[in-house]
Design a protein around this motif. Structure first.
Motif, PDB file in Angstrom:
ATOM      1  N   THR A  50       0.818  -1.218   0.000  1.00  0.00           N
ATOM      2  CA  THR A  50       0.000   0.000   0.000  1.00  0.00           C
ATOM      3  C   THR A  50       0.853   1.270   0.000  1.00  0.00           C
ATOM      4  O   THR A  50       0.485   2.251  -0.651  1.00  0.00           O
ATOM      5  CB  THR A  50      -1.000   0.004   1.177  1.00  0.00           C
ATOM      6  OG1 THR A  50      -0.292  -0.139   2.409  1.00  0.00           O
ATOM      7  CG2 THR A  50      -2.017  -1.114   1.031  1.00  0.00           C
ATOM      8  N   LEU A  51       1.974   1.260   0.684  1.00  0.00           N
ATOM      9  CA  LEU A  51       2.859   2.435   0.659  1.00  0.00           C
ATOM     10  C   LEU A  51       3.387   2.714  -0.747  1.00  0.00           C
ATOM     11  O   LEU A  51       3.629   3.864  -1.110  1.00  0.00           O
ATOM     12  CB  LEU A  51       4.047   2.243   1.610  1.00  0.00           C
ATOM     13  CG  LEU A  51       3.778   2.456   3.086  1.00  0.00           C
ATOM     14  CD1 LEU A  51       5.007   2.072   3.911  1.00  0.00           C
ATOM     15  CD2 LEU A  51       3.389   3.900   3.368  1.00  0.00           C
ATOM     16  N   THR A  52       3.576   1.660  -1.532  1.00  0.00           N
ATOM     17  CA  THR A  52       4.114   1.820  -2.882  1.00  0.00           C
ATOM     18  C   THR A  52       3.010   1.877  -3.939  1.00  0.00           C
ATOM     19  O   THR A  52       3.303   1.813  -5.140  1.00  0.00           O
ATOM     20  CB  THR A  52       5.119   0.698  -3.209  1.00  0.00           C
ATOM     21  OG1 THR A  52       4.466  -0.577  -3.088  1.00  0.00           O
ATOM     22  CG2 THR A  52       6.333   0.758  -2.301  1.00  0.00           C
ATOM     23  N   MET A  53       1.755   2.008  -3.478  1.00  0.00           N
ATOM     24  CA  MET A  53       0.596   2.130  -4.369  1.00  0.00           C
ATOM     25  C   MET A  53       0.396   0.904  -5.258  1.00  0.00           C
ATOM     26  O   MET A  53      -0.206   0.991  -6.330  1.00  0.00           O
ATOM     27  CB  MET A  53       0.694   3.406  -5.228  1.00  0.00           C
ATOM     28  CG  MET A  53       0.769   4.693  -4.439  1.00  0.00           C
ATOM     29  SD  MET A  53      -0.752   5.074  -3.566  1.00  0.00           S
ATOM     30  CE  MET A  53      -1.817   5.522  -4.915  1.00  0.00           C
ATOM     31  N   ASN A  54       0.892  -0.243  -4.828  1.00  0.00           N
ATOM     32  CA  ASN A  54       0.700  -1.478  -5.579  1.00  0.00           C
ATOM     33  C   ASN A  54      -0.565  -2.154  -5.039  1.00  0.00           C
ATOM     34  O   ASN A  54      -0.505  -2.883  -4.049  1.00  0.00           O
ATOM     35  CB  ASN A  54       1.918  -2.387  -5.436  1.00  0.00           C
ATOM     36  CG  ASN A  54       1.800  -3.630  -6.298  1.00  0.00           C
ATOM     37  OD1 ASN A  54       0.718  -4.025  -6.705  1.00  0.00           O
ATOM     38  ND2 ASN A  54       2.928  -4.246  -6.567  1.00  0.00           N
ATOM     39  N   VAL A  55      -1.669  -1.906  -5.680  1.00  0.00           N
ATOM     40  CA  VAL A  55      -2.953  -2.426  -5.203  1.00  0.00           C
ATOM     41  C   VAL A  55      -3.307  -3.764  -5.850  1.00  0.00           C
ATOM     42  O   VAL A  55      -4.474  -4.161  -5.876  1.00  0.00           O
ATOM     43  CB  VAL A  55      -4.080  -1.387  -5.419  1.00  0.00           C
ATOM     44  CG1 VAL A  55      -3.834  -0.167  -4.538  1.00  0.00           C
ATOM     45  CG2 VAL A  55      -4.186  -0.992  -6.896  1.00  0.00           C
ATOM     46  N   GLN A  56      -2.313  -4.463  -6.324  1.00  0.00           N
ATOM     47  CA  GLN A  56      -2.516  -5.793  -6.890  1.00  0.00           C
ATOM     48  C   GLN A  56      -3.214  -6.669  -5.852  1.00  0.00           C
ATOM     49  O   GLN A  56      -2.677  -6.893  -4.766  1.00  0.00           O
ATOM     50  CB  GLN A  56      -1.165  -6.393  -7.291  1.00  0.00           C
ATOM     51  CG  GLN A  56      -1.163  -7.850  -7.657  1.00  0.00           C
ATOM     52  CD  GLN A  56      -2.116  -8.193  -8.772  1.00  0.00           C
ATOM     53  OE1 GLN A  56      -3.127  -8.833  -8.530  1.00  0.00           O
ATOM     54  NE2 GLN A  56      -1.803  -7.767  -9.983  1.00  0.00           N
ATOM     55  N   PRO A  57      -4.423  -7.179  -6.146  1.00  0.00           N
ATOM     56  CA  PRO A  57      -5.142  -7.976  -5.152  1.00  0.00           C
ATOM     57  C   PRO A  57      -4.426  -9.263  -4.764  1.00  0.00           C
ATOM     58  O   PRO A  57      -4.668  -9.802  -3.690  1.00  0.00           O
ATOM     59  CB  PRO A  57      -6.502  -8.246  -5.813  1.00  0.00           C
ATOM     60  CG  PRO A  57      -6.315  -7.976  -7.259  1.00  0.00           C
ATOM     61  CD  PRO A  57      -5.193  -6.987  -7.381  1.00  0.00           C
ATOM     62  N   LEU A  58      -3.531  -9.730  -5.592  1.00  0.00           N
ATOM     63  CA  LEU A  58      -2.753 -10.923  -5.245  1.00  0.00           C
ATOM     64  C   LEU A  58      -1.920 -10.702  -3.986  1.00  0.00           C
ATOM     65  O   LEU A  58      -1.580 -11.645  -3.275  1.00  0.00           O
ATOM     66  CB  LEU A  58      -1.847 -11.291  -6.425  1.00  0.00           C
ATOM     67  CG  LEU A  58      -1.228 -12.661  -6.461  1.00  0.00           C
ATOM     68  CD1 LEU A  58      -2.259 -13.771  -6.302  1.00  0.00           C
ATOM     69  CD2 LEU A  58      -0.454 -12.842  -7.754  1.00  0.00           C
ATOM     70  N   PHE A 105      -9.533 -12.748  -2.903  1.00  0.00           N
ATOM     71  CA  PHE A 105      -9.083 -12.847  -4.296  1.00  0.00           C
ATOM     72  C   PHE A 105      -7.980 -13.898  -4.414  1.00  0.00           C
ATOM     73  O   PHE A 105      -8.029 -14.786  -5.268  1.00  0.00           O
ATOM     74  CB  PHE A 105      -8.586 -11.487  -4.799  1.00  0.00           C
ATOM     75  CG  PHE A 105      -7.998 -11.545  -6.177  1.00  0.00           C
ATOM     76  CD1 PHE A 105      -8.806 -11.369  -7.288  1.00  0.00           C
ATOM     77  CD2 PHE A 105      -6.639 -11.782  -6.357  1.00  0.00           C
ATOM     78  CE1 PHE A 105      -8.255 -11.432  -8.570  1.00  0.00           C
ATOM     79  CE2 PHE A 105      -6.092 -11.853  -7.630  1.00  0.00           C
ATOM     80  CZ  PHE A 105      -6.904 -11.678  -8.745  1.00  0.00           C
ATOM     81  N   ALA A 106      -6.956 -13.793  -3.563  1.00  0.00           N
ATOM     82  CA  ALA A 106      -5.803 -14.686  -3.641  1.00  0.00           C
ATOM     83  C   ALA A 106      -6.166 -16.139  -3.364  1.00  0.00           C
ATOM     84  O   ALA A 106      -5.543 -17.056  -3.909  1.00  0.00           O
ATOM     85  CB  ALA A 106      -4.715 -14.209  -2.683  1.00  0.00           C
ATOM     86  N   ALA A 107      -7.200 -16.363  -2.560  1.00  0.00           N
ATOM     87  CA  ALA A 107      -7.623 -17.734  -2.250  1.00  0.00           C
ATOM     88  C   ALA A 107      -8.080 -18.470  -3.502  1.00  0.00           C
ATOM     89  O   ALA A 107      -7.968 -19.706  -3.578  1.00  0.00           O
ATOM     90  CB  ALA A 107      -8.737 -17.710  -1.211  1.00  0.00           C
ATOM     91  N   ASP A 108      -8.552 -17.746  -4.503  1.00  0.00           N
ATOM     92  CA  ASP A 108      -9.030 -18.362  -5.736  1.00  0.00           C
ATOM     93  C   ASP A 108      -7.957 -18.479  -6.812  1.00  0.00           C
ATOM     94  O   ASP A 108      -8.256 -18.854  -7.943  1.00  0.00           O
ATOM     95  CB  ASP A 108     -10.215 -17.565  -6.287  1.00  0.00           C
ATOM     96  CG  ASP A 108     -11.459 -17.716  -5.425  1.00  0.00           C
ATOM     97  OD1 ASP A 108     -11.590 -18.751  -4.734  1.00  0.00           O
ATOM     98  OD2 ASP A 108     -12.298 -16.785  -5.435  1.00  0.00           O
ATOM     99  N   THR A 109      -6.708 -18.145  -6.479  1.00  0.00           N
ATOM    100  CA  THR A 109      -5.615 -18.272  -7.446  1.00  0.00           C
ATOM    101  C   THR A 109      -4.935 -19.629  -7.278  1.00  0.00           C
ATOM    102  O   THR A 109      -5.223 -20.379  -6.340  1.00  0.00           O
ATOM    103  CB  THR A 109      -4.564 -17.162  -7.251  1.00  0.00           C
ATOM    104  OG1 THR A 109      -3.875 -17.385  -5.998  1.00  0.00           O
ATOM    105  CG2 THR A 109      -5.205 -15.779  -7.275  1.00  0.00           C
ATOM    106  N   GLU A 110      -4.023 -19.935  -8.150  1.00  0.00           N
ATOM    107  CA  GLU A 110      -3.285 -21.204  -8.070  1.00  0.00           C
ATOM    108  C   GLU A 110      -2.482 -21.334  -6.769  1.00  0.00           C
ATOM    109  O   GLU A 110      -2.149 -22.437  -6.352  1.00  0.00           O
ATOM    110  CB  GLU A 110      -2.352 -21.369  -9.263  1.00  0.00           C
ATOM    111  CG  GLU A 110      -1.216 -20.353  -9.297  1.00  0.00           C
ATOM    112  CD  GLU A 110      -0.343 -20.482 -10.521  1.00  0.00           C
ATOM    113  OE1 GLU A 110       0.594 -21.305 -10.515  1.00  0.00           O
ATOM    114  OE2 GLU A 110      -0.618 -19.740 -11.501  1.00  0.00           O
ATOM    115  N   PHE A 111      -2.192 -20.197  -6.111  1.00  0.00           N
ATOM    116  CA  PHE A 111      -1.406 -20.233  -4.880  1.00  0.00           C
ATOM    117  C   PHE A 111      -2.269 -20.434  -3.641  1.00  0.00           C
ATOM    118  O   PHE A 111      -1.778 -20.856  -2.604  1.00  0.00           O
ATOM    119  CB  PHE A 111      -0.590 -18.945  -4.747  1.00  0.00           C
ATOM    120  CG  PHE A 111       0.283 -18.686  -5.934  1.00  0.00           C
ATOM    121  CD1 PHE A 111       1.422 -19.442  -6.166  1.00  0.00           C
ATOM    122  CD2 PHE A 111      -0.063 -17.694  -6.846  1.00  0.00           C
ATOM    123  CE1 PHE A 111       2.221 -19.221  -7.281  1.00  0.00           C
ATOM    124  CE2 PHE A 111       0.729 -17.466  -7.962  1.00  0.00           C
ATOM    125  CZ  PHE A 111       1.861 -18.233  -8.184  1.00  0.00           C
ATOM    126  N   GLY A 112      -3.556 -20.078  -3.729  1.00  0.00           N
ATOM    127  CA  GLY A 112      -4.482 -20.261  -2.629  1.00  0.00           C
ATOM    128  C   GLY A 112      -4.308 -19.291  -1.476  1.00  0.00           C
ATOM    129  O   GLY A 112      -4.968 -19.408  -0.447  1.00  0.00           O
TER     130      GLY A 112
END
Length: 151
Positions: A33-41, A47-54
């Motif tokens: 958040t400090l670096t403005m990287n709002v990537q939901p991963l 969101f991340a729970a539904d990715t290949e990484f879980g």
């Protein structure tokens, strides 16, 4: 100074840094958040729970900074003029909250500065490993290092 001067490095020299660091959820969320990287991963557990990484992944730029930071006490604290660049940055495995990281550094190359007689250029290879002994990051870094002061 704890850091080494240019003349104290040698090509092929290796450092197994004694510091380790467990990465926390706060580290990842705050850095992202400090670096403005709002990537939901990185910041959204659902969101991340539904990715290949879980689960959420630790921001790779945080991993890069931590890897280099772990190396500073043994190599460059107080003796570096500055970083000149990073190359061949790779993240072969993901980092997760709760992973404990360690780093190694190898001196790849050295040369005298062509424009500044009081410094030399050292190229380092930094590697970072998790507690499962998996490499999670690797990079080459070029740093401008002070030469030992004349006595």
């Amino acid at each position: 100074m704890a850091g080494l001067y240019y003349e104290q490095f040698s090509v092929g020299q290796e450092f197994d840094h004694p510091w380790t660091r467990t990465v926390t959820e706060m580290d990842n969320t705050l850095f992202s958040t400090l670096t403005m990287n709002v990537q939901p991963l990185h910041i959204d557990a659902h969101f991340a729970a539904d990715t290949e990484f879980g689960q959420r992944l630790v921001n790779s730029i945080f991993t890069l900074g931590l890897m280099v930071g772990i190396s500073v006490n043994d190599t460059t604290i107080g003796t570096t003029v500055g970083n000149l660049g990073f190359s061949e940055v790779k993240f072969p495995k993901p980092v997760f909250h709760g992973d404990t990281l360690r780093a190694r550094t190898k001196v790849l190359a050295m040369r005298e500065s062509k424009s500044r007689p009081t410094v030399g250029i050292v190229e380092f290879e930094h590697t970072c490993w998790n507690h499962r002994n998996e490499m999670v990051a690797i990079c080459k870094r070029q740093a401008m290092m002070l030469k030992r002061p004349a006595e």
